[in-house]
Design a protein around this motif. Structure first.
Motif, PDB file in Angstrom:
ATOM      1  N   ASP A   7     -13.318   4.867  26.891  1.00  0.00           N
ATOM      2  CA  ASP A   7     -14.936   4.584  27.290  1.00  0.00           C
ATOM      3  C   ASP A   7     -14.977   3.748  28.389  1.00  0.00           C
ATOM      4  N   ARG A  60     -21.684  10.467  39.294  1.00  0.00           N
ATOM      5  CA  ARG A  60     -21.079  11.386  38.935  1.00  0.00           C
ATOM      6  C   ARG A  60     -19.832  11.537  39.735  1.00  0.00           C
ATOM      7  N   SER A 109     -17.273   9.220  37.879  1.00  0.00           N
ATOM      8  CA  SER A 109     -17.000   9.875  36.519  1.00  0.00           C
ATOM      9  C   SER A 109     -15.843  10.680  37.683  1.00  0.00           C
ATOM     10  N   LEU A 159     -15.378  14.130  27.240  1.00  0.00           N
ATOM     11  CA  LEU A 159     -16.707  14.379  26.193  1.00  0.00           C
ATOM     12  C   LEU A 159     -17.956  14.464  27.370  1.00  0.00           C
ATOM     13  N   SER A 160     -18.051  13.152  28.425  1.00  0.00           N
ATOM     14  CA  SER A 160     -19.287  12.878  28.991  1.00  0.00           C
ATOM     15  C   SER A 160     -18.880  13.006  30.362  1.00  0.00           C
ATOM     16  N   LEU A 161     -19.875  11.798  31.557  1.00  0.00           N
ATOM     17  CA  LEU A 161     -19.957  11.448  32.712  1.00  0.00           C
ATOM     18  C   LEU A 161     -18.586  10.183  32.815  1.00  0.00           C
ATOM     19  N   ASP A 162     -18.885   9.547  31.096  1.00  0.00           N
ATOM     20  CA  ASP A 162     -17.660   7.820  31.268  1.00  0.00           C
ATOM     21  C   ASP A 162     -16.863   8.062  29.711  1.00  0.00           C
ATOM     22  N   GLU A 163     -16.389   9.260  29.560  1.00  0.00           N
ATOM     23  CA  GLU A 163     -15.838   9.139  28.044  1.00  0.00           C
ATOM     24  C   GLU A 163     -15.539  10.543  28.287  1.00  0.00           C
TER      25      GLU A 163
END
Length: 471
Positions: free
Chosen positions: A11, A82, A85, A102-106
């Motif tokens: 994260d 992005r 990421s 899970l997302s751009l940062d996770e």
């Protein structure tokens, strides 16, 4: 459950705000809040300097401004986030073929599948190396959790924040979880937490002691069984490399309720075009068109229509969204509109009737503030003239002063700070909003020191030494 902590959860720390600080030298070490800047905006991310004042993600922006009036409030720049990421995800994929973003940062990573970890020692070594590589490549920091399951790895990364690593040894999970609040477990939100608290259950240990039958009685069969399993540290979910996209949608929340029906039609058409651009960017087409309307009283209506076959034709999506809108009462005003497409496929079966109706129609401008109205029979098309809008945090370029970013605008003026990621904090200048020498610009790539070799957990390397762009 595995016998070794070979599932990693990464994260990134205050990701959006950290990217903004890395991109804007004058904001390093300062309170930064990223999110919607209008009266109804919410906080997407707050830097740790802003969190000292109580600012948190998902907080109304107005409340954040009251708590931290001197913070920098910036609109998101997703293209830059992005790109950063993508660099982080590439580092994760160098560890294992099983990476679940899970997302751009996770993301989750299965270290065992990559052959880089089979025991606590090798897992910790892989986690520390990842953190060092992220710092070297991006100049940013991330927190890492290592455990025998996805649930525990995510809990561990939260415990590691900011800029740390926590490894949960197999066999210690229940002891670790027992004193934690029930809200620590995934799926336990405010409503469930309050319901359990009224039953005298406030910690994970008390949740385990309550037993499955009691939890099923309190919250239902499926949720009760899942809660009991999690309280006993049981989680068999695998790391899944690819997630199938099920729908594509866009929506806008308006600072002031829209009452004019013509304006509402225009907004729906604009959203339909944006949705199709996102649909095509993902290589998809879809059969079901969805319209979402949140009215002045916060009631939310959704309507959908299924076509005969998948399409990615903007004319078809606009026409279907317009038909759906005709069945919605917008009296009193609307505060949010959204258009989505589901039933996705990788091919299109064009709606021939819609194509005929729109034969010869030219592609319409798709940017905000530049929309055309062809939906009203018997009326000449009306075009809203584009207005130059300078959004706080976004990039600009001046013919004389070079690259900078918008600090603020109002009463016909725009204030710009001229600096780049590898410069010293820059000077501030003010211009007329229609100044012909000032233009919007794309974000510049972040830079990081050539010798970015700070030990894991140490301060991010900064300074005035040689720097190189992140590529």
């Amino acid at each position: 459950m595995r016998s070794a902590p070979t599932i990693l959860h990464l994260d990134m720390d205050a990701f959006f705000a950290a990217v903004e600080q890395a991109s804007k030298p004058s904001l390093r070490g300062k309170a930064v809040v990223v999110g919607g800047l209008g009266p109804r905006g919410v906080v997407a991310t707050a830097s740790y300097e802003a969190r000292v004042f109580g600012v948190r993600s998902a907080m109304p922006m107005g409340q954040a401004r009251r708590l931290a009036p001197n913070a920098a409030y910036l609109a998101p720049r997703f293209s830059l986030y992005r790109s950063v990421s993508d660099q982080v995800m590439a580092l994760l994929r160098s560890l294992s073929p099983l990476v679940e973003p899970l997302s751009l940062d996770e993301a989750f990573v299965d270290l065992e599948a990559g052959g880089v970890a089979r025991d606590p020692v090798s897992a910790r070594r892989a986690g520390e190396r990842l953190r060092a590589d992220i710092r070297a490549v991006t100049g940013l920091t991330g927190s890492v959790g290592l455990a025998a399951s996805k649930m525990l790895a995510k809990i561990a990364s939260e415990e590691a924040k900011p800029d740390g690593l926590v490894l949960i040894d197999p066999g210690t999970e229940r002891e670790l979880l027992a004193p934690m609040p029930v809200r620590t477990l995934p799926g336990v939100g405010p409503a469930t937490g309050d319901h359990l608290r009224r039953a005298g259950i406030t910690t994970v240990g008390e949740l385990a002691e309550a037993g499955e039958d009691e939890l099923v009685r309190l919250v239902g069969k499926a949720h009760g069984q899942a809660l009991h399993a999690m309280a006993l540290a049981r989680d068999e979910r695998p790391v899944v490399a690819e997630r199938e996209t099920k729908s594509v949608s866009v929506e806008d929340t308006y600072d002031v309720d829209i009452h004019d029906r013509v304006r509402i039609r225009l907004e729906v058409r604009r959203l339909a075009d944006r949705c199709v651009r996102r649909l095509r960017a993902g290589g998809h087409a879809g059969r079901t068109i969805q319209l979402k309307v949140r009215r002045y009283d916060f009631s939310t209506l959704t309507r959908s229509e299924t076509l005969r076959g998948p399409t990615d034709d903007p004319a078809v999506v606009r026409e279907a969204a317009a038909r759906l809108l005709e069945g919605v009462d917008t009296t009193g005003g609307v505060r949010l509109l959204g258009v989505g497409v589901s039933g996705l496929a990788a091919f299109t079966q064009e709606d021939l009737f819609a194509q005929a109706a729109y034969a010869g129609e030219e592609a319409e401008p798709g940017e905000e503030g530049d929309v055309a109205d062809r939906s009203l029979p018997g009326r000449e098309p009306s075009v809203e003239r584009p207005v130059r809008k300078w959004t706080a945090g976004h990039d600009v370029r001046h013919a004389v002063f070079g690259h900078g970013w918008v600090q603020g605008s109002g009463v016909g003026r725009v204030t710009v700070r001229f600096e780049t990621p590898d410069s010293a904090p820059g000077r501030v200048r003010t211009f007329a909003v229609e100044d012909p020498e000032l233009e919007p610009a794309d974000p510049l790539p972040l830079v990081t020191p050539v010798s970015a070799t700070a030990p894991p957990g140490g301060p991010a390397p900064r300074g005035n030494g040689p720097r190189q762009p992140v590529v």
